[in-house]
Motif scaffolding. Sequence first.
Motif, mmCIF file in Angstrom:
data_model
loop_
_atom_site.group_PDB
_atom_site.id
_atom_site.type_symbol
_atom_site.label_atom_id
_atom_site.label_comp_id
_atom_site.label_asym_id
_atom_site.label_seq_id
_atom_site.Cartn_x
_atom_site.Cartn_y
_atom_site.Cartn_z
ATOM 1 N N ILE A 158 -11.628 -7.648 -6.662
ATOM 2 C CA ILE A 158 -11.340 -9.086 -6.693
ATOM 3 C C ILE A 158 -10.281 -9.348 -5.624
ATOM 4 C CG2 ILE A 158 -10.347 -10.981 -8.071
ATOM 5 C CD1 ILE A 158 -12.150 -8.432 -9.965
ATOM 6 N N THR A 159 -10.639 -10.133 -4.615
ATOM 7 C CA THR A 159 -9.773 -10.274 -3.457
ATOM 8 C C THR A 159 -9.767 -11.721 -2.953
ATOM 9 O OG1 THR A 159 -9.318 -9.334 -1.272
ATOM 10 C CG2 THR A 159 -11.615 -9.579 -1.855
ATOM 11 N N SER A 160 -8.866 -12.034 -2.013
ATOM 12 C CA SER A 160 -8.777 -13.429 -1.578
ATOM 13 C C SER A 160 -8.173 -13.627 -0.196
ATOM 14 C CB SER A 160 -7.911 -14.233 -2.553
ATOM 15 O OG SER A 160 -6.561 -13.819 -2.433
ATOM 16 N N GLY A 161 -7.400 -12.676 0.272
ATOM 17 C CA GLY A 161 -6.652 -12.906 1.512
ATOM 18 C C GLY A 161 -5.347 -13.600 1.197
ATOM 19 N N LYS A 162 -5.451 -14.880 0.853
ATOM 20 C CA LYS A 162 -4.257 -15.659 0.549
ATOM 21 C C LYS A 162 -3.703 -15.281 -0.825
ATOM 22 C CE LYS A 162 -2.613 -20.414 0.408
ATOM 23 N NZ LYS A 162 -1.952 -20.213 -0.892
ATOM 24 N N GLY A 163 -2.399 -15.321 -0.952
ATOM 25 C CA GLY A 163 -1.779 -15.038 -2.231
ATOM 26 C C GLY A 163 -1.745 -16.273 -3.120
ATOM 27 N N GLY A 164 -1.582 -16.046 -4.399
ATOM 28 C CA GLY A 164 -1.366 -17.158 -5.313
ATOM 29 C C GLY A 164 -2.582 -18.002 -5.653
ATOM 30 N N VAL A 165 -3.777 -17.484 -5.408
ATOM 31 C CA VAL A 165 -4.967 -18.279 -5.734
ATOM 32 C C VAL A 165 -5.544 -17.912 -7.108
ATOM 33 C CG1 VAL A 165 -5.596 -18.678 -3.328
ATOM 34 C CG2 VAL A 165 -6.547 -16.704 -4.527
ATOM 35 N N GLY A 166 -5.006 -16.834 -7.709
ATOM 36 C CA GLY A 166 -5.447 -16.493 -9.066
ATOM 37 C C GLY A 166 -6.274 -15.213 -9.171
ATOM 38 N N LYS A 167 -6.074 -14.283 -8.253
ATOM 39 C CA LYS A 167 -6.817 -13.008 -8.315
ATOM 40 C C LYS A 167 -6.523 -12.263 -9.607
ATOM 41 C CE LYS A 167 -4.977 -11.407 -4.617
ATOM 42 N NZ LYS A 167 -4.506 -12.637 -3.999
ATOM 43 N N THR A 168 -5.235 -12.127 -9.925
ATOM 44 C CA THR A 168 -4.850 -11.317 -11.076
ATOM 45 C C THR A 168 -5.329 -11.960 -12.375
ATOM 46 O OG1 THR A 168 -2.954 -10.520 -9.836
ATOM 47 C CG2 THR A 168 -2.883 -10.214 -12.205
ATOM 48 N N THR A 169 -5.161 -13.272 -12.486
ATOM 49 C CA THR A 169 -5.640 -13.992 -13.660
ATOM 50 C C THR A 169 -7.151 -13.839 -13.800
ATOM 51 O OG1 THR A 169 -3.876 -15.577 -13.237
ATOM 52 C CG2 THR A 169 -5.573 -16.236 -14.799
ATOM 53 N N THR A 170 -7.856 -13.920 -12.688
ATOM 54 C CA THR A 170 -9.311 -13.757 -12.704
ATOM 55 C C THR A 170 -9.689 -12.345 -13.159
ATOM 56 O OG1 THR A 170 -9.548 -15.359 -10.921
ATOM 57 C CG2 THR A 170 -11.400 -13.887 -11.286
ATOM 58 N N ARG A 182 -7.046 -2.551 2.061
ATOM 59 C CA ARG A 182 -7.992 -1.465 2.409
ATOM 60 C C ARG A 182 -8.122 -0.476 1.258
ATOM 61 N NH1 ARG A 182 -5.671 -2.080 7.562
ATOM 62 N NH2 ARG A 182 -4.290 -0.299 7.290
ATOM 63 N N ASN A 183 -7.018 -0.219 0.558
ATOM 64 C CA ASN A 183 -7.086 0.633 -0.633
ATOM 65 C C ASN A 183 -7.967 0.006 -1.709
ATOM 66 O OD1 ASN A 183 -5.545 2.815 0.053
ATOM 67 N ND2 ASN A 183 -3.633 1.932 -0.701
ATOM 68 N N ALA A 184 -7.761 -1.284 -1.924
ATOM 69 C CA ALA A 184 -8.464 -1.972 -3.011
ATOM 70 C C ALA A 184 -9.973 -1.987 -2.780
ATOM 71 C CB ALA A 184 -7.936 -3.395 -3.161
ATOM 72 N N VAL A 185 -10.390 -2.142 -1.520
ATOM 73 C CA VAL A 185 -11.835 -2.232 -1.267
ATOM 74 C C VAL A 185 -12.476 -0.851 -1.121
ATOM 75 C CG1 VAL A 185 -11.618 -4.484 -0.155
ATOM 76 C CG2 VAL A 185 -11.644 -2.436 1.259
ATOM 77 N N ALA A 186 -11.650 0.184 -0.948
ATOM 78 C CA ALA A 186 -12.187 1.515 -0.607
ATOM 79 C C ALA A 186 -13.256 2.015 -1.585
ATOM 80 C CB ALA A 186 -11.041 2.522 -0.515
ATOM 81 N N GLY A 187 -12.992 1.851 -2.893
ATOM 82 C CA GLY A 187 -13.945 2.420 -3.842
ATOM 83 C C GLY A 187 -14.937 1.413 -4.403
ATOM 84 N N ALA A 188 -14.893 0.183 -3.906
ATOM 85 C CA ALA A 188 -15.678 -0.885 -4.539
ATOM 86 C C ALA A 188 -17.144 -0.890 -4.102
ATOM 87 C CB ALA A 188 -15.052 -2.234 -4.229
ATOM 88 N N ASP A 189 -18.022 -1.277 -5.044
ATOM 89 C CA ASP A 189 -19.443 -1.440 -4.734
ATOM 90 C C ASP A 189 -19.752 -2.875 -4.343
ATOM 91 O OD1 ASP A 189 -20.069 1.233 -5.649
ATOM 92 O OD2 ASP A 189 -19.734 0.458 -7.680
ATOM 93 N N GLU A 190 -19.009 -3.808 -4.947
ATOM 94 C CA GLU A 190 -19.230 -5.227 -4.669
ATOM 95 C C GLU A 190 -17.886 -5.944 -4.628
ATOM 96 O OE1 GLU A 190 -21.959 -7.044 -7.457
ATOM 97 O OE2 GLU A 190 -23.330 -5.335 -7.288
ATOM 98 N N ALA A 191 -17.880 -7.128 -4.015
ATOM 99 C CA ALA A 191 -16.629 -7.879 -3.917
ATOM 100 C C ALA A 191 -16.780 -9.289 -4.474
ATOM 101 C CB ALA A 191 -16.175 -7.945 -2.462
ATOM 102 N N ILE A 192 -15.723 -9.734 -5.134
ATOM 103 C CA ILE A 192 -15.640 -11.119 -5.595
ATOM 104 C C ILE A 192 -14.460 -11.751 -4.867
ATOM 105 C CG2 ILE A 192 -15.155 -12.634 -7.569
ATOM 106 C CD1 ILE A 192 -16.404 -10.487 -9.378
ATOM 107 N N ILE A 193 -14.706 -12.868 -4.189
ATOM 108 C CA ILE A 193 -13.630 -13.549 -3.480
ATOM 109 C C ILE A 193 -13.172 -14.746 -4.312
ATOM 110 C CG2 ILE A 193 -13.024 -14.833 -1.387
ATOM 111 C CD1 ILE A 193 -15.050 -13.176 0.123
ATOM 112 N N VAL A 194 -11.861 -14.837 -4.512
ATOM 113 C CA VAL A 194 -11.304 -15.979 -5.234
ATOM 114 C C VAL A 194 -10.665 -16.915 -4.212
ATOM 115 C CG1 VAL A 194 -9.700 -16.733 -7.035
ATOM 116 C CG2 VAL A 194 -10.800 -14.497 -7.213
ATOM 117 N N THR A 195 -10.966 -18.200 -4.334
ATOM 118 C CA THR A 195 -10.303 -19.168 -3.465
ATOM 119 C C THR A 195 -9.962 -20.406 -4.278
ATOM 120 O OG1 THR A 195 -10.408 -20.260 -1.294
ATOM 121 C CG2 THR A 195 -12.406 -20.344 -2.636
#
Lengths: 93, 264
Positions: B8-20, B130-143
Amino acid sequence: MWEFLSRLFGRENEASKVAAKERLRLVLVHDRTTVSPCLLETLKEELLDVISKYMEIDQAGFEVNIEQGDDSMALVANIPIKEMKRALSRTKN
Amino acid sequence: MPGKALVITSGKGGVGKTTTTANLGLGLALRGHKVALVDADTGLRNLDVVMGLENRIVYDLVDVIEGNCRLAQALIRDKRTRNLVLLPTAQSKEKDAVKPEQMKELVKQLKDEFDYILIDSPAGIEHGFRNAVAGADEAIIVTTPEVAAVRDADRIIGLLEASGLYDPSLIINRVRPDMVRRGDMMDIDDIIEILAIPLLGVVPDDEGIIISTNRGEPVVLNGRCRSGEAFNNIVRRLEGEEVPFLDMRGDGLLEKLKRLVGLR
């Protein structure tokens, strides 16, 4: 007064979403065409190869850049010519 | 069958990645899946607090990687369901205490035991990402429906592709129906048109999510809350179900009345 009226009828509100979308579109045009220096260098070398078939270029003055306008992008090349080649035979085969 | 790892990623901080991450993880676990949440934001640990599990941490991700403990020892069992565990990260270590290869190996191990591994990525595009995406099969972007957040999401789409993660899906968070209705907030169609990736969910901004986060109880537990409902819908979509998106143009008077008298 006019401002008050247009706000009352929601025109200014309408503008804020439209403005966001327009600004986003513009900034993404720039972001998405960002070219790495490495890619630009490769492009430059290949351009040089092609153009050299037709004319002799002053390699020291040869420049290729991406230039950003307000709402457009352009690939701008400055290619000083030393001499035109008379025979184009090499390009024909 | 090995589980599926989602970052679960976003680029920008504070958009709600952790809550998601917290809500999708708990939602999936409550529907019977075995879920592991991984906090990949080393140095700025947050997922434990959002989950309300901050008092139970003994070991963390960096301990596992440095060999101070076994993986199973660092996994914290959730207090609401036995299906959910959290792997917290270190608070006092630097982001580069972990290498992408090590992260990949760790996620691989988790996939043997869990159905879903949700990796909460840090903001930014550097080492932690780069660490977070290293083992991932799919990505969810939060904006969120803001120019800066959508711009960063666009950049992340490109970076994910460079890491071999194609076709990410999108969650649009903090949508305010009243502002969308007034034309003061970009709506879903605007954002999807610009980013051109599939929509996974739309989460309205409401007070319920703040109140539940204050208590360390993900809002997905609260079915009466619109944001909780939205996260539940996303969970069902992750399971493959087709669920219609919540109407973000806002409630009319009739809907508000119905809610008031408890008809929905």
